[in-house]
Design a protein around this motif. Sequence first.
Motif, PDB file in Angstrom:
ATOM      1  N   HIS A  20      -8.861  -4.670   4.729  1.00  0.00           N
ATOM      2  CA  HIS A  20      -9.836  -4.004   3.728  1.00  0.00           C
ATOM      3  C   HIS A  20      -9.834  -2.443   4.060  1.00  0.00           C
ATOM      4  O   HIS A  20     -10.144  -1.641   3.264  1.00  0.00           O
ATOM      5  CB  HIS A  20     -11.100  -4.512   3.868  1.00  0.00           C
ATOM      6  CG  HIS A  20     -11.222  -6.279   3.137  1.00  0.00           C
ATOM      7  ND1 HIS A  20     -11.094  -6.313   1.956  1.00  0.00           N
ATOM      8  CD2 HIS A  20     -11.636  -7.186   3.720  1.00  0.00           C
ATOM      9  CE1 HIS A  20     -10.795  -7.459   1.602  1.00  0.00           C
ATOM     10  NE2 HIS A  20     -11.402  -8.075   2.630  1.00  0.00           N
ATOM     11  N   VAL A  50       1.983   2.138  -3.397  1.00  0.00           N
ATOM     12  CA  VAL A  50       1.034   2.811  -4.366  1.00  0.00           C
ATOM     13  C   VAL A  50       0.944   4.296  -3.965  1.00  0.00           C
ATOM     14  O   VAL A  50       0.943   5.066  -5.096  1.00  0.00           O
ATOM     15  CB  VAL A  50      -0.468   2.058  -4.093  1.00  0.00           C
ATOM     16  CG1 VAL A  50      -1.378   2.625  -4.926  1.00  0.00           C
ATOM     17  CG2 VAL A  50      -0.285   0.420  -4.331  1.00  0.00           C
ATOM     18  N   ILE A  79      -6.971  -0.500   2.565  1.00  0.00           N
ATOM     19  CA  ILE A  79      -7.155  -0.497   1.140  1.00  0.00           C
ATOM     20  C   ILE A  79      -8.059   0.810   0.988  1.00  0.00           C
ATOM     21  O   ILE A  79      -7.989   1.852   0.214  1.00  0.00           O
ATOM     22  CB  ILE A  79      -7.583  -1.605   0.596  1.00  0.00           C
ATOM     23  CG1 ILE A  79      -6.449  -2.613   0.546  1.00  0.00           C
ATOM     24  CG2 ILE A  79      -7.998  -1.633  -0.763  1.00  0.00           C
ATOM     25  CD1 ILE A  79      -6.954  -4.248   0.406  1.00  0.00           C
ATOM     26  N   ASN A  80      -9.191   0.750   1.690  1.00  0.00           N
ATOM     27  CA  ASN A  80     -10.205   1.715   1.685  1.00  0.00           C
ATOM     28  C   ASN A  80      -9.621   3.243   1.998  1.00  0.00           C
ATOM     29  O   ASN A  80      -9.937   4.155   1.492  1.00  0.00           O
ATOM     30  CB  ASN A  80     -11.529   1.489   2.536  1.00  0.00           C
ATOM     31  CG  ASN A  80     -12.385   0.283   1.892  1.00  0.00           C
ATOM     32  OD1 ASN A  80     -12.470   0.170   0.827  1.00  0.00           O
ATOM     33  ND2 ASN A  80     -12.951  -0.288   2.723  1.00  0.00           N
ATOM     34  N   LEU A  85      -6.199   3.427  -8.542  1.00  0.00           N
ATOM     35  CA  LEU A  85      -7.403   2.758  -8.142  1.00  0.00           C
ATOM     36  C   LEU A  85      -7.701   1.540  -8.414  1.00  0.00           C
ATOM     37  O   LEU A  85      -8.209   0.501  -7.857  1.00  0.00           O
ATOM     38  CB  LEU A  85      -8.815   3.795  -8.547  1.00  0.00           C
ATOM     39  CG  LEU A  85      -8.936   5.015  -7.667  1.00  0.00           C
ATOM     40  CD1 LEU A  85      -9.758   5.871  -8.276  1.00  0.00           C
ATOM     41  CD2 LEU A  85      -9.003   4.975  -6.219  1.00  0.00           C
ATOM     42  N   CYS A 119      -5.585  -0.792  -6.342  1.00  0.00           N
ATOM     43  CA  CYS A 119      -6.389  -1.195  -5.258  1.00  0.00           C
ATOM     44  C   CYS A 119      -7.307  -2.173  -5.238  1.00  0.00           C
ATOM     45  O   CYS A 119      -7.545  -3.084  -4.391  1.00  0.00           O
ATOM     46  CB  CYS A 119      -6.815   0.311  -4.738  1.00  0.00           C
ATOM     47  SG  CYS A 119      -5.853   1.546  -4.216  1.00  0.00           S
ATOM     48  N   ASP A 120      -8.075  -2.132  -6.338  1.00  0.00           N
ATOM     49  CA  ASP A 120      -9.080  -3.080  -6.515  1.00  0.00           C
ATOM     50  C   ASP A 120      -8.493  -4.556  -6.707  1.00  0.00           C
ATOM     51  O   ASP A 120      -8.955  -5.392  -6.090  1.00  0.00           O
ATOM     52  CB  ASP A 120      -9.823  -2.826  -7.851  1.00  0.00           C
ATOM     53  CG  ASP A 120     -10.632  -1.745  -7.743  1.00  0.00           C
ATOM     54  OD1 ASP A 120     -10.981  -1.268  -6.647  1.00  0.00           O
ATOM     55  OD2 ASP A 120     -11.191  -1.207  -8.930  1.00  0.00           O
ATOM     56  N   LEU A 132       0.758  -1.259   0.083  1.00  0.00           N
ATOM     57  CA  LEU A 132      -0.009   0.085  -0.084  1.00  0.00           C
ATOM     58  C   LEU A 132       0.962   1.363   0.017  1.00  0.00           C
ATOM     59  O   LEU A 132       0.559   2.091  -0.746  1.00  0.00           O
ATOM     60  CB  LEU A 132      -1.119   0.014   1.340  1.00  0.00           C
ATOM     61  CG  LEU A 132      -1.928  -1.237   1.328  1.00  0.00           C
ATOM     62  CD1 LEU A 132      -2.805  -0.940   2.406  1.00  0.00           C
ATOM     63  CD2 LEU A 132      -2.875  -1.377   0.011  1.00  0.00           C
ATOM     64  N   LEU A 184      -6.541   3.881   1.546  1.00  0.00           N
ATOM     65  CA  LEU A 184      -5.809   4.409   0.529  1.00  0.00           C
ATOM     66  C   LEU A 184      -6.494   4.941  -0.602  1.00  0.00           C
ATOM     67  O   LEU A 184      -6.208   5.910  -1.226  1.00  0.00           O
ATOM     68  CB  LEU A 184      -4.806   3.079  -0.021  1.00  0.00           C
ATOM     69  CG  LEU A 184      -3.980   3.394  -1.262  1.00  0.00           C
ATOM     70  CD1 LEU A 184      -2.982   4.530  -0.825  1.00  0.00           C
ATOM     71  CD2 LEU A 184      -3.200   2.115  -1.330  1.00  0.00           C
ATOM     72  N   ARG A 185      -7.865   4.227  -1.021  1.00  0.00           N
ATOM     73  CA  ARG A 185      -8.633   4.720  -2.195  1.00  0.00           C
ATOM     74  C   ARG A 185      -8.924   6.250  -1.672  1.00  0.00           C
ATOM     75  O   ARG A 185      -9.026   6.980  -2.670  1.00  0.00           O
ATOM     76  CB  ARG A 185      -9.708   3.977  -2.140  1.00  0.00           C
ATOM     77  CG  ARG A 185      -9.572   2.670  -2.804  1.00  0.00           C
ATOM     78  CD  ARG A 185     -10.965   2.125  -3.249  1.00  0.00           C
ATOM     79  NE  ARG A 185     -10.963   0.530  -3.660  1.00  0.00           N
ATOM     80  CZ  ARG A 185     -11.131  -0.240  -3.122  1.00  0.00           C
ATOM     81  NH1 ARG A 185     -11.221  -0.223  -1.997  1.00  0.00           N
ATOM     82  NH2 ARG A 185     -11.023  -1.637  -3.793  1.00  0.00           N
ATOM     83  N   ILE A 202      -5.298  -5.251  -5.130  1.00  0.00           N
ATOM     84  CA  ILE A 202      -4.962  -5.855  -4.199  1.00  0.00           C
ATOM     85  C   ILE A 202      -6.268  -6.234  -3.383  1.00  0.00           C
ATOM     86  O   ILE A 202      -5.864  -7.205  -2.589  1.00  0.00           O
ATOM     87  CB  ILE A 202      -4.268  -4.660  -3.284  1.00  0.00           C
ATOM     88  CG1 ILE A 202      -2.855  -4.000  -4.008  1.00  0.00           C
ATOM     89  CG2 ILE A 202      -3.969  -5.065  -1.802  1.00  0.00           C
ATOM     90  CD1 ILE A 202      -2.418  -2.836  -3.406  1.00  0.00           C
ATOM     91  N   GLU A 203      -7.216  -5.687  -3.353  1.00  0.00           N
ATOM     92  CA  GLU A 203      -8.382  -6.248  -2.342  1.00  0.00           C
ATOM     93  C   GLU A 203      -8.946  -7.599  -3.053  1.00  0.00           C
ATOM     94  O   GLU A 203      -9.152  -8.470  -2.237  1.00  0.00           O
ATOM     95  CB  GLU A 203      -9.428  -5.238  -2.612  1.00  0.00           C
ATOM     96  CG  GLU A 203     -10.750  -5.506  -1.637  1.00  0.00           C
ATOM     97  CD  GLU A 203     -11.706  -4.372  -1.626  1.00  0.00           C
ATOM     98  OE1 GLU A 203     -12.199  -4.008  -0.558  1.00  0.00           O
ATOM     99  OE2 GLU A 203     -12.104  -3.607  -2.796  1.00  0.00           O
TER     100      GLU A 203
END
Length: 332
Positions: free
Chosen positions: A313, A192, A316-317, A207, A210-211, A189, A319-320, A213-214
């Motif tokens: 999760h 990124v 990750i969110n 983005l 990120c998807d 993360l 980071l988004r 990675i999720e």
Amino acid sequence: MQTIFIKYLKEKAKDNTSFIDEIADVLDIGYDAAYRRINLKTNLTLEETVKLAKHFKISLNKLFEVGSESTIVTELSPRPDDEKGLEDWLNSSYQNLYPLTKIKNASIIYAAKDIPVFHTLKDTILSRYKMYVWLKDNNVEMTKNKTTFEDFIKTVPESLLQSAFKTAELYENINISEIWTNTTINGTLQQVIYYFESGFVTKESALKICDDIEGVIKHIEEQAIIESHADSKNKAFYKLYLNEIHSMSNTIMVVTPFQKVFFTPFTVLSYFKIEHQATCDLMYEYYQKFMNNSKLLANTGEKDRTLFFNRMHHKINKLRDKINANNPFSFE
């Protein structure tokens, strides 16, 4: 010592080839010179010994227990300094992994400081991004030329991608025990956000990464619950451990009924391959203790397992949110 070595070579020699001729061919010397070495009239040099050991696939550690218990010989992996080097590294990894699919009860223990590399090599934007990051870390020209991720994906060789995909597929068919911590995802993360804020990765690509990675985390969660690779062709097991005490190192331990080997990081992607059995036994015991002090996520309560994956999760969110804010620069 040379007497023992020559005797061992004879046991490994091809049945349909003159032993002296084979030695001469490997060392690129004449028949008489090879004869003198085999009959101990001429000493083998260190370089010649190494050449012969490689040709006959002999571990010098195993044969001589080189030096003392605190002295071992290691093998360095190919250097992924450019696209060709990275492809060689992937092919070398494939060759090291492939025999494990054919050996009953062979397995890997992966002490995951970062998301294990093999999870990130499927046909995704993430796999291409990871290659970009590895090469940026190793390739001076990419840094000088300020190559962006979008520039890179236009020119990445198809052979490099295929080497990555086949290695990832192979990993799905090996018995795996991975040891993670609550920070295992952090490095990916942070990469990124670093390259996004530096202007080397666009918002759209960041983005998508990120998807992906999720998607990797969801896939790992599914496997952790069923204790099996979801896409395995041979029902290989997959065990995920959570260690809340120690940090990991990305060391990979290979265990077979015949021997143990481990690969320990040297630089970015490069590693030392260590076959010295006394050292491997110590490493194996060390990781057994790690796993005994860790939670096997298939056996923990649903609450603990859900908390662990929800934590990732959530990261990750976050980071988004930072990427979508489109305000990457701040004075903190």
